[in-house]
Design a protein around this motif. Structure first.
Motif, PDB file in Angstrom:
ATOM      1  N   ALA A 144       0.442   7.896  -5.827  1.00 29.12           N
ATOM      2  CA  ALA A 144      -0.651   8.868  -5.800  1.00 29.12           C
ATOM      3  C   ALA A 144      -0.132  10.264  -5.452  1.00 29.12           C
ATOM      4  CB  ALA A 144      -1.711   8.439  -4.792  1.00 29.12           C
ATOM      5  N   ILE A 145       0.834  10.327  -4.515  1.00 26.45           N
ATOM      6  CA  ILE A 145       1.421  11.610  -4.129  1.00 26.45           C
ATOM      7  C   ILE A 145       2.128  12.251  -5.321  1.00 26.45           C
ATOM      8  CG2 ILE A 145       3.298  12.654  -2.774  1.00 26.45           C
ATOM      9  CD1 ILE A 145       0.841  12.284  -1.114  1.00 26.45           C
ATOM     10  N   ARG A 146       2.874  11.465  -6.050  1.00 17.74           N
ATOM     11  CA  ARG A 146       3.593  12.000  -7.214  1.00 17.74           C
ATOM     12  C   ARG A 146       2.624  12.406  -8.317  1.00 17.74           C
ATOM     13  NH1 ARG A 146       7.237   8.643  -4.736  1.00 17.74           N
ATOM     14  NH2 ARG A 146       9.395   9.401  -4.714  1.00 17.74           N
ATOM     15  N   PHE A 147       1.558  11.652  -8.485  1.00 20.39           N
ATOM     16  CA  PHE A 147       0.548  12.005  -9.482  1.00 20.39           C
ATOM     17  C   PHE A 147      -0.113  13.333  -9.106  1.00 20.39           C
ATOM     18  CE2 PHE A 147      -3.903  11.609 -11.105  1.00 20.39           C
ATOM     19  CZ  PHE A 147      -3.594  11.661 -12.463  1.00 20.39           C
ATOM     20  N   TYR A 148      -0.364  13.519  -7.798  1.00 21.95           N
ATOM     21  CA  TYR A 148      -0.931  14.767  -7.309  1.00 21.95           C
ATOM     22  C   TYR A 148       0.005  15.937  -7.631  1.00 21.95           C
ATOM     23  CZ  TYR A 148      -2.783  18.174  -3.925  1.00 21.95           C
ATOM     24  OH  TYR A 148      -3.299  19.298  -3.338  1.00 21.95           O
ATOM     25  N   TYR A 179      -5.635  18.367  11.521  1.00 23.81           N
ATOM     26  CA  TYR A 179      -5.658  17.244  10.591  1.00 23.81           C
ATOM     27  C   TYR A 179      -4.442  17.309   9.674  1.00 23.81           C
ATOM     28  CZ  TYR A 179      -8.152  20.897   7.946  1.00 23.81           C
ATOM     29  OH  TYR A 179      -8.546  22.074   7.360  1.00 23.81           O
ATOM     30  N   GLU A 180      -4.462  16.571   8.622  1.00 19.60           N
ATOM     31  CA  GLU A 180      -3.358  16.308   7.701  1.00 19.60           C
ATOM     32  C   GLU A 180      -2.498  15.187   8.273  1.00 19.60           C
ATOM     33  OE1 GLU A 180      -1.194  19.227   5.630  1.00 19.60           O
ATOM     34  OE2 GLU A 180      -3.021  19.945   4.681  1.00 19.60           O
ATOM     35  N   TYR A 181      -2.696  14.015   7.714  1.00 21.97           N
ATOM     36  CA  TYR A 181      -1.990  12.820   8.150  1.00 21.97           C
ATOM     37  C   TYR A 181      -1.139  12.316   6.990  1.00 21.97           C
ATOM     38  CZ  TYR A 181      -5.223  13.163  12.028  1.00 21.97           C
ATOM     39  OH  TYR A 181      -5.924  13.633  13.117  1.00 21.97           O
ATOM     40  N   TRP A 182       0.146  12.676   7.019  1.00 17.77           N
ATOM     41  CA  TRP A 182       1.061  12.366   5.930  1.00 17.77           C
ATOM     42  C   TRP A 182       1.896  11.137   6.297  1.00 17.77           C
ATOM     43  CZ3 TRP A 182      -0.311  14.617   1.703  1.00 17.77           C
ATOM     44  CH2 TRP A 182      -0.908  15.889   1.748  1.00 17.77           C
ATOM     45  N   PHE A 183       1.702  10.054   5.568  1.00 12.14           N
ATOM     46  CA  PHE A 183       2.292   8.766   5.923  1.00 12.14           C
ATOM     47  C   PHE A 183       3.812   8.826   6.074  1.00 12.14           C
ATOM     48  CE2 PHE A 183       4.328   4.786   4.686  1.00 12.14           C
ATOM     49  CZ  PHE A 183       3.760   3.911   5.590  1.00 12.14           C
ATOM     50  N   MET A 195       0.805  -1.227   0.000  1.00 12.04           N
ATOM     51  CA  MET A 195       0.000   0.000   0.000  1.00 12.04           C
ATOM     52  C   MET A 195       0.841   1.282   0.000  1.00 12.04           C
ATOM     53  SD  MET A 195      -3.138   0.857  -0.202  1.00 12.04           S
ATOM     54  CE  MET A 195      -4.256   2.221   0.057  1.00 12.04           C
ATOM     55  N   PRO A 196       1.977   1.354   0.741  1.00 13.17           N
ATOM     56  CA  PRO A 196       2.809   2.557   0.680  1.00 13.17           C
ATOM     57  C   PRO A 196       3.273   2.892  -0.734  1.00 13.17           C
ATOM     58  CG  PRO A 196       3.425   1.254   2.582  1.00 13.17           C
ATOM     59  CD  PRO A 196       2.462   0.422   1.790  1.00 13.17           C
ATOM     60  N   ILE A 197       3.475   1.852  -1.567  1.00 16.64           N
ATOM     61  CA  ILE A 197       3.894   2.092  -2.953  1.00 16.64           C
ATOM     62  C   ILE A 197       2.806   2.842  -3.714  1.00 16.64           C
ATOM     63  CG2 ILE A 197       4.480   0.990  -5.149  1.00 16.64           C
ATOM     64  CD1 ILE A 197       5.748  -1.281  -3.531  1.00 16.64           C
TER      65      ILE A 197
END
Length: 409
Positions: free
Chosen positions: A8-12, A128-132, A1-3
């Motif tokens: 998704a982060i890079r796509f954003y 809030y804001e929960y950054w893995f 899941m981290p992958i």
């Protein structure tokens, strides 16, 4: 899941990069993060606290914590990060931070570099804001992560059957300081009992603001003995409703508009809606030919006045309720003003409380706004009662910052 998360982060990032060619906020977001690691060279062996805020509203909410750390622990340097340009661009020169920057994109490499450069001994994320990757990097290094003024709702992904990855992020948090019992109960329902119910630090923040009011002679000259509706953080949908009501407003009432967005296009659009009876704050002087008292509307075209403007009002309208959610109701309530807002307020505990106690009012339509305004404008006793309830509500809910400081330090 981290992958998948990292993809998704890079796509954003790619989406925002493309948007930056035609959107000013996206441009700030991208440019503000360029070469971030080369711009800071902190002194070695310094103790540092890192506080993160999504945007300007969260910064103002967490300001009492920043002030308390400055006062009680002057030996510590403070790192402030923002996710949004609306926070960073306004507060990038705040004297409450020794290092102020955009939160880098949440990648494993950025998280490690950030901690290598700044070496914080504790981290506080506000609300809030929960950054893995940032949370995990802190946990791996033994740096405690706290969440202040946290609030949770049953419909959030943490509490869904498919929210295992998001629950993993919560597992990196040392302690949650939550706004209400419901949030603590929700956390407990998924196995997290490391929560303290201490309320919302915004109450401390707005009470401080109310004690340090700024005087605006131009506003006083505009008011000139009239009564005022202060419409704060408004959007076009809010402004249209209030303008339509203005035909019913008694002659001894005026309206101040402080829009949420103050770009030239937005301000000129509002002026066009209001017509020739509207003044623009930055284009007005005390000695102009037509007396300020002759105007009906005042349009504020800068940031930083609103919390003090409420002190001039008898009634407040808070914008955003016809969009993603209402803005800050507490600043107006702290001055003893009844607060009126649109229908999208469910994410805000204080708005629900103010409605329940009789200090706040939600409207969905023009007719509902007209009815509520008619009562509050024309009945002085009802207006005073609602305002007193709002003010007492704020005063009764202060103290969260002191509880958080005592627990952390």
């Amino acid at each position: 899941m981290p992958i998948f998360y990292s993809l998704a982060i890079r796509f954003y990032y790619v989406l925002l990069y493309l948007a930056s060619f035609f959107n000013q906020k996206a441009k700030f977001w991208i440019q503000g993060r360029k070469n971030w690691e080369s711009r800071f060279k902190p002194t070695a062996n310094k103790k540092r606290a890192w506080l993160h805020f999504a945007s300007l509203g969260e910064f103002e909410q967490g300001k009492p914590l920043l002030q308390a750390i400055r006062k009680q622990h002057p030996e510590k340097e403070i790192i402030i990060t923002f996710f949004s340009p609306s926070g960073y661009e306004v507060r990038k020169n705040s004297n409450l931070g020794d290092y102020i920057l955009y939160l880098p994109l949440d990648t494993p490499a950025n998280a490690q570099r950030f901690l290598d450069i700044f070496t914080p001994e504790l981290v506080i994320f506000n609300k809030y804001e929960y950054w893995f990757n940032f949370y995990k990097a802190c946990a791996d290094r033994g740096v405690p992560v706290y969440v202040s003024s946290a609030i949770f709702r049953p419909n959030q992904i943490f509490f869904k059957w498919y929210g295992a990855f998001n629950r993993r992020i919560l597992g990196f948090v040392q302690h949650f300081f939550v706004q209400n019992k419901e949030s603590a109960q929700l956390l407990a329902s998924i196995g997290f009992n490391n929560a303290t119910v201490c309320g919302d630090t915004r109450f401390d923040s707005v009470l401080d603001l109310a004690k340090s009011r700024k005087d605006f002679p131009l506003v006083e000259a505009f008011k000139a003995g009239s009564k005022l509706i202060v419409a704060g953080s408004t959007w076009p949908a809010d402004e249209a409703l209030i303008h339509n009501y203005a035909e019913l407003l008694p002659k001894d009432w005026k309206i101040i508009f402080a829009p949420h967005e103050i770009g030239e296009e937005k301000i000129t659009g509002l002026q066009k809606l209001l017509g020739e009876k509207a003044l623009r704050y930055s284009a007005t002087s005390m000695d102009q030919e037509m007396p300020l008292a002759n105007y009906r509307y005042l349009v504020i075209d800068n940031i930083g006045m609103l919390s003090s403007l409420y002190s001039y009002g008898e009634l407040a309208y808070i914008g955003g309720g016809f969009g993603v959610g209402i803005h800050n109701t507490l600043e107006a309530a702290a001055w003893g003003l009844p607060v009126v807002f649109g229908p999208n307020y469910q994410k805000f505990q204080e708005a629900k409380d103010l409605i329940a106690f009789g200090g706040g009012f939600s409207v969905k339509t023009q007719n509902e706004l007209n009815q509520v305004f008619n009562v509050l404008v024309n009945d002085k006793e009802d207006r005073a009662k609602a305002g007193a309830i709002a003010k007492e509500y704020v005063a009764a809910h202060t103290g969260a910052s002191a509880q958080i400081m005592a627990k952390i330090f």
